[in-house]
Design a protein around this motif. Structure first.
Motif, PDB file in Angstrom:
ATOM      1  N   UNK A 268       0.838  -1.190   0.000  1.00 28.84           N
ATOM      2  CA  UNK A 268       0.000   0.000   0.000  1.00 28.84           C
ATOM      3  C   UNK A 268       0.879   1.249   0.000  1.00 28.84           C
ATOM      4  N   UNK A 269       0.570   2.161  -0.929  1.00 26.43           N
ATOM      5  CA  UNK A 269       1.225   3.476  -0.932  1.00 26.43           C
ATOM      6  C   UNK A 269       0.444   4.395  -0.007  1.00 26.43           C
ATOM      7  N   UNK A 270       1.112   4.901   1.017  1.00 26.15           N
ATOM      8  CA  UNK A 270       0.449   5.662   2.069  1.00 26.15           C
ATOM      9  C   UNK A 270       0.082   7.060   1.573  1.00 26.15           C
ATOM     10  N   UNK A 271      -1.159   7.471   1.872  1.00 28.90           N
ATOM     11  CA  UNK A 271      -1.591   8.834   1.549  1.00 28.90           C
ATOM     12  C   UNK A 271      -1.824   9.683   2.804  1.00 28.90           C
ATOM     13  N   UNK A 272      -2.093   9.032   3.918  1.00 30.13           N
ATOM     14  CA  UNK A 272      -2.217   9.699   5.211  1.00 30.13           C
ATOM     15  C   UNK A 272      -1.741   8.718   6.277  1.00 30.13           C
ATOM     16  N   UNK A 273      -0.988   9.224   7.255  1.00 28.14           N
ATOM     17  CA  UNK A 273      -0.698   8.442   8.458  1.00 28.14           C
ATOM     18  C   UNK A 273      -0.723   9.390   9.643  1.00 28.14           C
ATOM     19  N   UNK A 274      -0.980   8.848  10.803  1.00 29.83           N
ATOM     20  CA  UNK A 274      -1.096   9.671  12.010  1.00 29.83           C
ATOM     21  C   UNK A 274      -0.011   9.319  13.010  1.00 29.83           C
ATOM     22  N   UNK A 275       0.245  10.257  13.906  1.00 29.56           N
ATOM     23  CA  UNK A 275       0.978   9.950  15.130  1.00 29.56           C
ATOM     24  C   UNK A 275      -0.072   9.778  16.217  1.00 29.56           C
TER      25      UNK A 275
ATOM     26  N   UNK B 153      -3.894   5.199   5.842  1.00 31.68           N
ATOM     27  CA  UNK B 153      -4.702   4.826   4.682  1.00 31.68           C
ATOM     28  C   UNK B 153      -3.812   4.956   3.454  1.00 31.68           C
ATOM     29  N   UNK B 154      -4.265   4.398   2.339  1.00 35.34           N
ATOM     30  CA  UNK B 154      -3.444   4.521   1.139  1.00 35.34           C
ATOM     31  C   UNK B 154      -4.086   3.861  -0.063  1.00 35.34           C
ATOM     32  N   UNK B 155      -3.259   3.700  -1.088  1.00 39.38           N
ATOM     33  CA  UNK B 155      -3.678   3.146  -2.373  1.00 39.38           C
ATOM     34  C   UNK B 155      -2.948   1.826  -2.590  1.00 39.38           C
ATOM     35  N   UNK B 156      -3.683   0.800  -2.983  1.00 37.78           N
ATOM     36  CA  UNK B 156      -3.091  -0.505  -3.243  1.00 37.78           C
ATOM     37  C   UNK B 156      -2.211  -0.424  -4.484  1.00 37.78           C
ATOM     38  N   UNK B 157      -0.932  -0.747  -4.330  1.00 36.59           N
ATOM     39  CA  UNK B 157       0.030  -0.685  -5.425  1.00 36.59           C
ATOM     40  C   UNK B 157       0.335  -2.059  -6.027  1.00 36.59           C
ATOM     41  N   UNK B 158       0.240  -3.098  -5.189  1.00 38.07           N
ATOM     42  CA  UNK B 158       0.579  -4.444  -5.638  1.00 38.07           C
ATOM     43  C   UNK B 158      -0.156  -5.437  -4.747  1.00 38.07           C
ATOM     44  N   UNK B 159      -0.562  -6.576  -5.310  1.00 39.64           N
ATOM     45  CA  UNK B 159      -1.245  -7.589  -4.513  1.00 39.64           C
ATOM     46  C   UNK B 159      -0.602  -8.955  -4.753  1.00 39.64           C
TER      47      UNK B 159
ATOM     48  N   UNK C  79      -7.986  -4.740  -5.526  1.00 39.12           N
ATOM     49  CA  UNK C  79      -7.355  -4.562  -6.829  1.00 39.12           C
ATOM     50  C   UNK C  79      -6.375  -3.407  -6.738  1.00 39.12           C
ATOM     51  N   UNK C  80      -5.386  -3.438  -7.589  1.00 39.73           N
ATOM     52  CA  UNK C  80      -4.445  -2.320  -7.664  1.00 39.73           C
ATOM     53  C   UNK C  80      -5.235  -1.046  -7.969  1.00 39.73           C
TER      54      UNK C  80
ATOM     55  N   UNK D 101       6.135  -5.696  13.039  1.00 39.81           N
ATOM     56  CA  UNK D 101       5.788  -5.245  11.688  1.00 39.81           C
ATOM     57  C   UNK D 101       6.145  -3.769  11.505  1.00 39.81           C
ATOM     58  N   UNK D 102       6.674  -3.425  10.345  1.00 37.69           N
ATOM     59  CA  UNK D 102       6.894  -2.020  10.041  1.00 37.69           C
ATOM     60  C   UNK D 102       5.562  -1.318   9.847  1.00 37.69           C
ATOM     61  N   UNK D 103       5.518  -0.040  10.227  1.00 39.73           N
ATOM     62  CA  UNK D 103       4.271   0.709  10.204  1.00 39.73           C
ATOM     63  C   UNK D 103       4.148   1.684   9.060  1.00 39.73           C
ATOM     64  N   UNK D 104       3.136   2.543   9.185  1.00 36.86           N
ATOM     65  CA  UNK D 104       2.703   3.393   8.082  1.00 36.86           C
ATOM     66  C   UNK D 104       3.249   4.802   8.078  1.00 36.86           C
ATOM     67  N   UNK D 105       4.181   5.136   8.979  1.00 39.89           N
ATOM     68  CA  UNK D 105       4.811   6.462   8.902  1.00 39.89           C
ATOM     69  C   UNK D 105       5.940   6.358   7.879  1.00 39.89           C
ATOM     70  N   UNK D 106       5.515   6.091   6.652  1.00 43.65           N
ATOM     71  CA  UNK D 106       6.414   5.782   5.543  1.00 43.65           C
ATOM     72  C   UNK D 106       5.651   6.039   4.250  1.00 43.65           C
ATOM     73  N   UNK D 107       6.337   5.839   3.135  1.00 40.45           N
ATOM     74  CA  UNK D 107       5.666   6.009   1.845  1.00 40.45           C
ATOM     75  C   UNK D 107       4.960   4.739   1.393  1.00 40.45           C
ATOM     76  N   UNK D 108       5.501   3.567   1.780  1.00 35.92           N
ATOM     77  CA  UNK D 108       4.912   2.294   1.377  1.00 35.92           C
ATOM     78  C   UNK D 108       4.928   1.333   2.564  1.00 35.92           C
ATOM     79  N   UNK D 109       3.926   0.438   2.613  1.00 33.70           N
ATOM     80  CA  UNK D 109       3.805  -0.531   3.695  1.00 33.70           C
ATOM     81  C   UNK D 109       3.389  -1.884   3.120  1.00 33.70           C
ATOM     82  N   UNK D 110       3.996  -2.932   3.663  1.00 38.95           N
ATOM     83  CA  UNK D 110       3.486  -4.277   3.380  1.00 38.95           C
ATOM     84  C   UNK D 110       2.336  -4.571   4.325  1.00 38.95           C
ATOM     85  N   UNK D 111       1.190  -4.966   3.751  1.00 40.94           N
ATOM     86  CA  UNK D 111      -0.013  -5.250   4.534  1.00 40.94           C
ATOM     87  C   UNK D 111      -0.323  -6.748   4.430  1.00 40.94           C
TER      88      UNK D 111
END
Length: 381
Positions: A27-34, A60-66, A74-75, A124-134
């Motif tokens: 997932x490509x992150x579009x918003x993340x919170x602290x 939250x974000x946009x699915x880039x790969x599945x 879906x992407x 697990x790595x979190x979402x204060x990043x540009x991309x996350x494995x979900x």
């Protein structure tokens, strides 16, 4: 985001996350919170928080790969990603206890996997990043309804479900007096949601005047500075004809202020799993036979808690990580119908690259910050 030790975070370049299992999505992150819970990590209060970790369980974000076995996404889909990582099939997920999934964090006996929340929650790595494995991409991620503001959507990953479940676990009956300890985002949401269950009176305690002003306006409740009253427990008893509140909610957790012994042993010396001051107040403020609801985060070791009072007063204590997947359909409907306005809690939009400043502002309660949202570069184009 790269954790370098207590109160030290910085932006760094890490390898692009990859599909490791056929049920994964990227997932490509579009918003993340602290989150206030992130501050427990930031300040060194959660065991096994390792240098190099990426925090962030609200995104939250946009699915880039599945992965090859993902069927429901879906992407290109825009998704709310619950902070719980849940397999959907284990005995606990089958009971809708998604925060206690046995597969996502199999070496733990309590909590399931959580994005970006130390190795006690799976590493697990979190979402204060540009991309996350979900992981388990067909279970948790939920498509963002068309027309929903992204700021509302990101608050549905944790703050709204946790505040709502705090009120739900209280078993609030029509006309009940509900006391919420803590006017951070979750406490504010818990106070707002208490009315949805029929509360007749809602009282909030905190020590920051700007947060008290905010919760008074947002949740239309009473709000008091615990430092300006003789004792929160005595105050509650006096205002409830000496009976106590029907329901008390601990929305503070490990870094509660207000008691020197708890602060020294729980926050300074780390001899217990955080300062349990708010939990003490909740147990002692609730009426006999009442309910204490705990959503504040404590570490996985012992705490100094007055269990004798719990027994002798006949209290029920309910506590857990919010079951986001279970609650999302109802909460999405509440947002769409205007019953809840989550985005109103967001006071700061900060570029992801300025994450060190963002943590300092939120941790030190500067600039009347209620809730900060991080915006990655690709979401600002």
């Amino acid at each position: 985001m790269n954790y370098r030790g207590p109160q030290r975070v910085r932006i760094d370049h890490k390898p692009m996350p990859e599909i490791l299992h056929p049920q994964d999505a990227i997932v490509r992150v579009t918003r993340s919170c602290i989150c206030g819970s992130d501050l427990h990590l930031y300040n060194g209060n959660v065991p096994d928080t390792r240098v190099g970790e990426t925090f962030g369980h609200e995104f939250i974000g946009v699915v880039e790969e599945i992965g090859a076995e993902v069927q429901k996404l879906q992407v290109g889909d825009q998704v709310i990603v619950p902070f719980n990582i849940a397999c959907g099939k284990c005995v606990f997920c089958q009971q809708e206890l998604y925060g206690n999934c046995h597969e996502s964090n199999p070496q733990a006996t309590a909590v399931g996997g959580i994005f970006g929340y130390s190795h006690t929650a799976g590493g697990y790595n979190g979402g204060q990043a540009e991309y996350v494995r979900v992981p388990y991409a067909d279970v948790g991620p939920t498509k963002i309804p068309e027309g929903m503001h992204p700021d509302d959507a990101v608050m549905l990953t944790d703050v709204v479900p946790t505040g709502y479940q705090a009120a739900e676990m209280g078993g609030i009956q029509p006309g009940d007096t509900v006391v919420v300890f803590g006017a951070g985002p979750v406490g504010i949401m818990a106070a707002r949601c208490a009315w949805l269950f029929g509360a007749g009176r809602v009282i909030v305690f905190d020590q920051e005047e700007y947060r008290l002003d905010f919760v008074r306006n947002y949740a239309q409740c009473e709000a008091y500075n615990f430092r300006s009253v003789e004792d929160p427990v005595v105050f509650v008893k006096r205002t409830t004809e000496s009976l106590g509140a029907d329901v008390c909610i601990d929305a503070v957790g490990a870094e509660a202020a207000g008691n020197a012994l708890q602060t020294i042993t729980g926050r300074k010396l780390l001899l217990q799993a955080g300062s349990a001051t708010a939990l003490h107040w909740a147990i002692n403020s609730v009426k006999k036979g009442g309910i204490v609801s705990v959503v504040g985060v404590y570490g996985p070791t012992d705490n100094l808690v007055p269990i004798g009072n719990v027994v002798n007063k006949g209290l029920t204590i309910r506590a857990n990580q919010a079951s986001v997947k279970r609650l999302l359909p109802k909460l999405i409907e509440h947002v769409q119908n205007g019953i809840l306005d989550p985005k109103a809690l967001i006071t700061h939009h900060i570029p992801l690259e300025e994450i060190s400043d963002a943590y300092r502002i939120f941790s030190d309660k500067l600039d009347e910050c209620i809730k900060p949202v991080l915006i990655p570069p690709s979401a600002r184009m």
